[in-house]
Design a protein around this motif. Structure first.
Motif, short mmCIF file in Angstrom:
data_model
loop_
_atom_site.label_atom_id
_atom_site.label_comp_id
_atom_site.label_asym_id
_atom_site.label_seq_id
_atom_site.Cartn_x
_atom_site.Cartn_y
_atom_site.Cartn_z
N GLY A 57 83.25 56.40 73.56
CA GLY A 57 84.28 55.65 74.28
C GLY A 57 84.04 55.85 75.76
N THR A 58 85.05 55.61 76.57
CA THR A 58 84.85 55.71 78.02
C THR A 58 85.69 56.80 78.67
OG1 THR A 58 86.57 54.09 78.47
CG2 THR A 58 84.34 53.23 78.18
N GLN A 59 86.69 57.30 77.96
CA GLN A 59 87.62 58.26 78.58
C GLN A 59 87.31 59.70 78.16
OE1 GLN A 59 91.34 57.35 79.61
NE2 GLN A 59 90.81 55.21 79.87
N LEU A 60 87.83 60.61 78.93
CA LEU A 60 87.60 62.03 78.66
C LEU A 60 88.18 62.44 77.31
CD1 LEU A 60 86.84 64.93 79.35
CD2 LEU A 60 88.84 65.08 80.81
N LYS A 61 87.31 63.02 76.48
CA LYS A 61 87.80 63.58 75.23
C LYS A 61 86.86 64.69 74.79
CE LYS A 61 87.59 59.40 73.37
NZ LYS A 61 86.74 58.75 74.39
N LEU A 62 87.41 65.60 74.01
CA LEU A 62 86.61 66.73 73.54
C LEU A 62 86.52 66.70 72.02
CD1 LEU A 62 88.24 69.55 75.74
CD2 LEU A 62 86.20 68.17 76.28
N PHE B 178 90.14 65.82 70.79
CA PHE B 178 91.21 66.24 71.69
C PHE B 178 91.25 65.32 72.90
CE2 PHE B 178 92.60 68.69 75.41
CZ PHE B 178 93.80 69.24 74.96
N LYS B 179 92.44 64.75 73.17
CA LYS B 179 92.62 63.98 74.41
C LYS B 179 93.65 64.70 75.27
CE LYS B 179 91.45 59.32 72.70
NZ LYS B 179 91.85 57.88 72.62
N PRO B 180 93.32 64.99 76.53
CA PRO B 180 94.22 65.77 77.38
C PRO B 180 95.28 64.91 78.08
CG PRO B 180 92.23 65.29 78.60
CD PRO B 180 92.07 64.63 77.24
N ILE C 163 93.55 64.92 67.38
CA ILE C 163 93.43 63.71 66.57
C ILE C 163 92.52 63.98 65.39
CG2 ILE C 163 92.79 61.26 66.62
CD1 ILE C 163 93.18 61.32 69.67
N TYR C 164 93.08 63.91 64.20
CA TYR C 164 92.30 64.17 62.99
C TYR C 164 91.23 63.09 62.84
CZ TYR C 164 91.68 66.36 58.43
OH TYR C 164 91.18 67.07 57.37
N ILE C 165 90.03 63.52 62.56
CA ILE C 165 88.94 62.54 62.44
C ILE C 165 89.06 61.77 61.13
CG2 ILE C 165 86.42 62.28 62.26
CD1 ILE C 165 86.18 63.94 64.58
N VAL C 166 89.04 60.47 61.24
CA VAL C 166 89.14 59.63 60.05
C VAL C 166 87.80 59.68 59.31
CG1 VAL C 166 89.43 57.27 59.22
CG2 VAL C 166 90.82 58.11 61.15
N PRO C 167 87.80 60.20 58.07
CA PRO C 167 86.54 60.27 57.34
C PRO C 167 86.06 58.87 56.97
CG PRO C 167 88.27 61.59 56.28
CD PRO C 167 88.93 60.72 57.28
N TYR D 228 88.40 46.12 67.94
CA TYR D 228 89.15 46.81 66.89
C TYR D 228 88.13 47.40 65.94
CZ TYR D 228 88.25 42.57 64.11
OH TYR D 228 87.64 41.53 63.45
N GLU D 229 88.57 48.41 65.20
CA GLU D 229 87.63 49.04 64.28
C GLU D 229 88.06 48.83 62.85
OE1 GLU D 229 85.79 52.81 65.84
OE2 GLU D 229 87.06 52.30 67.54
N THR D 230 87.07 48.74 61.96
CA THR D 230 87.40 48.53 60.56
C THR D 230 86.84 49.67 59.73
OG1 THR D 230 85.40 47.21 60.26
CG2 THR D 230 87.45 46.01 60.69
N ILE E 9 92.67 52.84 65.54
CA ILE E 9 92.07 53.95 66.30
C ILE E 9 92.29 53.65 67.79
CG2 ILE E 9 89.87 55.05 66.90
CD1 ILE E 9 90.21 55.60 64.07
N ASP E 10 92.57 54.65 68.57
CA ASP E 10 92.72 54.54 70.02
C ASP E 10 94.00 53.84 70.45
OD1 ASP E 10 92.37 54.71 72.70
OD2 ASP E 10 90.76 53.23 72.82
N ASN E 11 95.07 54.59 70.53
CA ASN E 11 96.36 54.04 70.94
C ASN E 11 96.83 54.65 72.26
OD1 ASN E 11 96.61 52.54 68.40
ND2 ASN E 11 96.72 54.58 67.50
N1 LIG Z 1 90.31 59.76 64.83
C1 LIG Z 1 89.09 59.27 64.84
N2 LIG Z 1 88.35 59.29 63.72
C2 LIG Z 1 87.09 58.81 63.72
N3 LIG Z 1 86.49 58.28 64.78
C3 LIG Z 1 87.18 58.23 65.92
C4 LIG Z 1 88.51 58.71 66.02
N4 LIG Z 1 88.94 58.53 67.27
C5 LIG Z 1 87.93 57.95 67.93
N5 LIG Z 1 86.86 57.78 67.14
C6 LIG Z 1 85.57 57.16 67.51
O1 LIG Z 1 85.30 57.41 68.86
C7 LIG Z 1 85.27 56.21 69.60
C8 LIG Z 1 85.94 56.41 70.95
O2 LIG Z 1 87.31 56.73 70.79
P1 LIG Z 1 88.43 55.98 71.61
O3 LIG Z 1 88.35 54.52 71.34
O4 LIG Z 1 89.71 56.65 71.34
O5 LIG Z 1 87.93 56.29 73.08
P2 LIG Z 1 88.20 55.58 74.46
O6 LIG Z 1 87.57 56.44 75.47
O7 LIG Z 1 89.63 55.27 74.61
O8 LIG Z 1 87.34 54.24 74.30
P3 LIG Z 1 87.54 52.86 75.09
O9 LIG Z 1 87.31 53.13 76.52
O10 LIG Z 1 86.47 51.96 74.48
O11 LIG Z 1 88.92 52.37 74.83
C9 LIG Z 1 85.97 55.17 68.74
O12 LIG Z 1 85.46 53.90 68.95
C10 LIG Z 1 85.70 55.68 67.33
O13 LIG Z 1 84.50 55.16 66.83
#
Ligand SMILES: Nc1ncnc2c1ncn2[C@@H]1O[C@H](COP(=O)(O)OP(=O)(O)OP(=O)(O)O)[C@@H](O)[C@H]1O
Ligand SMILES: [Mn+2]
Length: 422
Positions: free
Chosen positions: A129-134, A146-148, A253-257, A319-321, A329-331
């Motif tokens: 994605g584009t934003q900070l996450k761990l 983890f999103k801060p 954020i629990y990873i969606v299997p 959107y993701e499927t 995903i990503d709210n």
């Molecule tokens: N809970 C989750 N389970 C599985 N995969 C995830 C999960 N959260 C995020 N991902 C994966 O990581 C990617 C990036 O996450 P996310 O869309 O939340 O980031 P973002 O930085 O907000 O991205 P963008 O800038 O495109 O909006 C998602 O497209 C998805 O493929």
């Protein structure tokens, strides 16, 4: 007429043609633009009118709500557990198509508690994605994202609908809202206060540690830890800093299997303020989509539009499927400005005039102020409670009425055939 006269008449005629032609051309465009503009305005006026004349059932509490309330409160109550590994194993078997977790399951409350309490054993930057996450590992086993926190709850993000950084608590809100509306398509999310020094830095890999700045005050020798991370928008000037105890807020954020596939949204914005997307001006935009896209997908996207409109997430460019069904995903881009409702997030609903019957029935259960109230009750146990300000809560209720009004508008147009059971 002499030759000169003929030439002069010809010149005048040509000039007239050019001027008139240009004018007609101009008028044509003016009208076309006005036509499009007026159709968007006409819709807004129609909705305004509909809201003023909404049936009492939409404004009052629905007695059916009580059937759901206690079950929801019981199911999502954080509960003590013995063995986190077993719970993670169970939860990783839960997803089926886009349903990430079951309607009711006694393990849910325990799973939520594992996300709050289990030790963080490994951390790294997640440059997806584009934003900070761990990416964190809990108890040497389960991975979570983890999103801060970037903003305090009452910060108003000005500008266009997709402005600003993620609002971490919105991810938790989305989880509970999905549970309430039976759109169990979001990841399971829990708020958590995390120690940037002892939990993140200490368990971070080298690369992550290099993206954390440690500053020592010359006055009292106190350290401050600030994370800038590694991602598309990450830079050393935009940091998340710990408080005096090095704590930061964030969400687990629990990873969606399973496998997720990313697709461009047909209602994608241009992300250029001077350029409009086709769907923004064409009220018949859905017509061609209906023949191109499977109805089930369209219905999924309409559910998503309602969900996003309620929380004001206007950033679902893709959107993701999962197994060909849409997941939420990503709210994180929700609840930016409580004073502004972006009606166009609802375009899939008012342009297609279709809705899943189950979604429509479910929305009506939570009329009369109950929707924001139940999400509030459910999230009281979360470490980040209150997730949103009262102003945002009122916004959710205000927008629910708009959804009711738009469905009424569609019913006038399409009748009962707008409700689908796919
Ligand atoms: N809970 C989750 N389970 C599985 N995969 C995830 C999960 N959260 C995020 N991902 C994966 O990581 C990617 C990036 O996450 P996310 O869309 O939340 O980031 P973002 O930085 O907000 O991205 P963008 O800038 O495109 O909006 C998602 O497209 C998805 O493929
Ligand atoms: Mn995002």
């Amino acid at each position: 007429m002499n030759k000169r006269g003929v030439i002069i008449v010809c010149i005048i005629a040509t000039l007239l043609c050019v001027v008139l032609g240009a004018n007609f051309y101009f008028m044509y465009y003016l009208n076309a633009e006005e036509g499009q503009l007026s159709s968007v305005r006409a819709l807004e006026n129609m909705i305004r009118h509909k809201i003023r004349h909404l049936k009492p059932a939409y404004l009052n509490r629905n007695p059916r709500f009580f059937m759901f309330r206690n079950k929801l409160l019981k199911n999502y109550k954080l509960t003590a557990y013995e063995n986190a590994s077993v719970l993670w194993e169970i939860a990783n078997w839960w997803p089926h198509e886009n349903e990430i977790y079951p309607l009711y399951d006694s393990s849910m409350g325990q799973l939520l508690k594992t996300l709050r309490d289990e030790p963080i054993t490994k951390v790294q930057n997640l440059a997806r994605g584009t934003q900070l996450k761990l990416l964190m590992r809990l108890n040497n086993q389960q991975k979570v994202i983890f999103k801060p926190q970037w903003y305090p709850r009452d910060f108003v993000v000005e500008g266009v609908v997709y402005s600003g950084k993620d609002r971490h608590a919105a991810e938790v809100y989305a989880f509970y809202l999905g549970a309430v509306l039976d759109l169990r398509w979001t990841p399971i999310v829990v708020g958590r206060v995390v120690n940037l020094k002892k939990e993140i830095y200490a368990n971070g890999d080298q690369e992550l540690q290099h993206t954390i700045k440690i500053e020592t005050s010359e006055e009292d020798g106190k350290e401050t830890y600030c994370l800038y991370g590694k991602c598309h928008y990450c830079n050393e000037d935009e940091v998340v800093c710990g408080d005096e105890k090095h704590n930061i807020e964030g969400v687990m954020i629990y990873i969606v299997p399973g496998t997720l596939a990313k697709r461009r949204s047909p209602w994608q914005r241009t992300y250029k303020e001077e350029k409009r997307a086709p769907w923004e001006d064409d009220m018949t935009y859905c017509k061609s989509l209906k023949s191109k896209m499977e109805t089930i997908r369209l219905l999924d996207l309409i559910d998503v539009a309602i969900f996003d409109y309620l929380i004001q997430n206007g950033d679902r460019h893709h959107y993701e499927t999962r197994e060909e069904r849409v997941v939420l995903i990503d709210n994180g881009k929700a609840f930016g400005n409580p004073n502004k409702d972006h009606l166009d997030i609802l375009a899939p609903l008012y342009q297609c005039c279709l809705i899943r019957k189950s979604t429509w029935d479910r929305l009506q259960v939570f009329s009369g102020g109950v929707l924001s109230e139940i999400v509030d009750r459910l999230s009281k146990q979360d470490a980040l409670y209150p997730l949103i300000t009262d102003k945002h809560k009122r916004g959710v209720e205000r927008r629910l009425l708009v959804v009711f009004a738009v469905v009424e508008y569609c019913m006038d147009k399409e009748g009962d055939k707008m409700f689908k059971t796919l």
